[in-house]
Design a protein around this motif. Structure first.
Motif, PDB file in Angstrom:
ATOM      1  N   PRO A  62       0.821  -1.213   0.000  1.00  0.00           N
ATOM      2  CA  PRO A  62       0.000   0.000   0.000  1.00  0.00           C
ATOM      3  C   PRO A  62       0.856   1.265   0.000  1.00  0.00           C
ATOM      4  N   LEU A  63       0.194   2.389   0.153  1.00  0.00           N
ATOM      5  CA  LEU A  63       0.853   3.695   0.253  1.00  0.00           C
ATOM      6  C   LEU A  63       1.848   3.695   1.410  1.00  0.00           C
ATOM      7  N   ARG A  64       3.060   4.151   1.140  1.00  0.00           N
ATOM      8  CA  ARG A  64       4.102   4.169   2.185  1.00  0.00           C
ATOM      9  C   ARG A  64       3.826   5.265   3.212  1.00  0.00           C
TER      10      ARG A  64
ATOM     11  N   VAL B 170      -7.338  10.154   6.154  1.00  0.00           N
ATOM     12  CA  VAL B 170      -7.960  11.047   7.139  1.00  0.00           C
ATOM     13  C   VAL B 170      -8.581  10.257   8.281  1.00  0.00           C
ATOM     14  N   LEU B 171      -9.400   9.278   7.937  1.00  0.00           N
ATOM     15  CA  LEU B 171     -10.192   8.569   8.947  1.00  0.00           C
ATOM     16  C   LEU B 171      -9.381   7.552   9.737  1.00  0.00           C
ATOM     17  N   ARG B 172      -8.487   6.844   9.075  1.00  0.00           N
ATOM     18  CA  ARG B 172      -7.717   5.804   9.777  1.00  0.00           C
ATOM     19  C   ARG B 172      -6.396   6.328  10.316  1.00  0.00           C
ATOM     20  N   ASP B 173      -5.656   7.060   9.468  1.00  0.00           N
ATOM     21  CA  ASP B 173      -4.308   7.501   9.851  1.00  0.00           C
ATOM     22  C   ASP B 173      -4.290   8.880  10.512  1.00  0.00           C
ATOM     23  N   LYS B 174      -5.455   9.569  10.520  1.00  0.00           N
ATOM     24  CA  LYS B 174      -5.576  10.892  11.169  1.00  0.00           C
ATOM     25  C   LYS B 174      -4.587  11.900  10.603  1.00  0.00           C
ATOM     26  N   LYS B 175      -4.357  11.857   9.301  1.00  0.00           N
ATOM     27  CA  LYS B 175      -3.421  12.783   8.672  1.00  0.00           C
ATOM     28  C   LYS B 175      -4.164  14.013   8.140  1.00  0.00           C
TER      29      LYS B 175
END
Length: 411
Positions: A211-213, A241-246
């Motif tokens: 996946p995305l690094r 946004v939802l999982r990684d809170k970035k």
């Protein structure tokens, strides 16, 4: 006299079986190398044929009284005593004596054996080359009648999945070379080995599958029109946004398609993230600077005719970023395989890090995935399976590819 024949892999195995069956006083009458099994004259196994015998107790009792021990002086010139053989004494040598004599003679003949081994290795290499050529001929057989029975339903499944003939041949060649001979007729063993081989082939094609690094700060999404680039970008952005809170930002250069900007703006409003429209490559640096407070930026590009070199050059200019970046090529699995190859060929001069296959749910044929990954050494990233954001996306793995290709044969 009780006589028994053994077909074994080594003299040690023969001795063990003879001792177990006939006892320690058994006599080896003859030994000779043979070849057994095989398929189409290939993969024949080298074994030994050993004939042994044992005398009944009443005959041995009369013979024992007449036997005498050899004089030590007869063999005093040897540093290690060598038991007498049948030829030397006119008697049948006991089991333990034959074992010691064989060990001594093997040592004295080691130089000859080494030369023979070198010759056999050379022949073996030539046979391997012939096997490869023969398997290409076998796979050219449309009906696959030359294959062992367990391979036939697997071949039919892979060909039905549009897996290229040469890749099917590569899979089967690896299976036959690596699977033990006796397991080639075992349907369960063959299916499991085929699945493992497909997984290995995908892994070997590119080591960057995934996946995305976490270290990526700029994501480019490119591909032909109608493959679902914008929806795929929204799924990746929503997951970040939802999982990684970035904190993310969106950019788009797709000003050619009607409502393209509005579609991405809708996703940006739902996620409450900023969106910038890039009208030319020259504006990219300014737009990125305005989104400096974001952890991760997603760049959507227009889908156009990638046979047009000028347009590809324009895309390459948009992909220039000082930030750690990844470029994802989006391909629809509902497209013809020849068209997919044309798109990949068009991006040869572009740095493509990973590939995303969309519309997996709209087809039951997955051979193009394996064909493209093997031919162009592509790194898999995601599969998308619908329009729902962010749910209908999953990480693409070699195991998933093998399972999709083999279907119920994996169960």
């Amino acid at each position: 006299m009780r006589v028994k024949k053994y077909v074994v892999n080594s003299m040690a195995e023969a001795l063990q079986q003879i001792r177990s069956d006939l006892g320690k006083d058994a006599v080896i009458l003859t030994t000779k190398p043979i070849k057994t099994g095989g398929f189409l004259g290939m993969f024949r196994k080298r074994q030994l044929e050993v004939i042994a015998a044992i005398e009944p107790e009443e005959e041995k009792g009369a013979e024992r009284s007449q036997k005498t021990m050899l004089s030590p002086s007869k063999h005093s010139r040897l540093s290690t005593p060598v038991p007498a053989t049948k030829e030397e004494t006119g008697e049948k040598a006991p089991f333990s004596a034959i074992l010691q004599t064989a060990a001594f003679r093997t040592q004295s003949a080691s130089n000859h054996d080494r030369k023979k081994e070198e010759q056999e290795n050379r022949v073996s290499r030539e046979l391997d080359e012939m096997r490869s050529m023969l398997w290409k001929l076998v796979m050219a057989d449309t009906a696959g009648a030359s294959l062992p029975k367990p391979f036939l339903p697997i071949r039919q499944r892979l060909i039905g999945q549009d897996v290229a003939q040469d890749i099917v041949g590569l899979i089967f060649e690896k299976v036959i070379k690596e699977l033990e001979l006796e397991k080639l007729q075992d349907e369960r063993q063959v299916r499991q080995k085929v699945k493992e081989t497909i997984i290995d082939i995908v892994r070997e094609a590119n080591s960057a599958h995934g996946p995305l690094r976490d270290t990526t700060a700029f994501v480019n999404v490119v591909g032909p029109t109608g493959v679902g680039k914008t929806t795929t970008l929204a799924k990746l952005a929503a997951e970040s946004v939802l999982r990684d809170k970035k904190r993310i930002g969106m950019l788009t250069s797709d000003t050619y398609r009607m409502a393209a900007v509005e579609q991405l703006k809708t996703y940006a409003n739902i996620l409450n993230v900023p969106l910038k429209v890039v009208y030319s490559p020259e504006e990219l640096a300014t737009s990125v600077e305005r989104l400096a407070g974001c952890d991760l930026l997603f760049m959507d590009t227009a889908g156009r005719n990638y046979r047009n070199k000028e347009y590809v050059d324009e895309i390459n200019k948009l992909l220039q970023s000082p930030l750690p970046s990844e470029t994802f090529l989006v391909l629809s699995l509902t497209a013809k395989h020849g068209d997919l190859e044309t798109v990949v060929e068009s991006f040869k001069e572009t740095r493509i890090d990973k590939v995303i296959f969309t519309k997996i749910d709209e087809t039951g044929t997955y051979g193009s995935i394996l064909n493209l990954v093997v031919k162009y050494k592509l790194a898999l990233s995601y599969f998308t399976t619908g329009q729902n954001v962010p749910d209908d996306i999953e990480i693409a793995t070699p195991e998933k590819v093998a399972t999709m290709l083999l279907g119920e044969l994996c169960e």
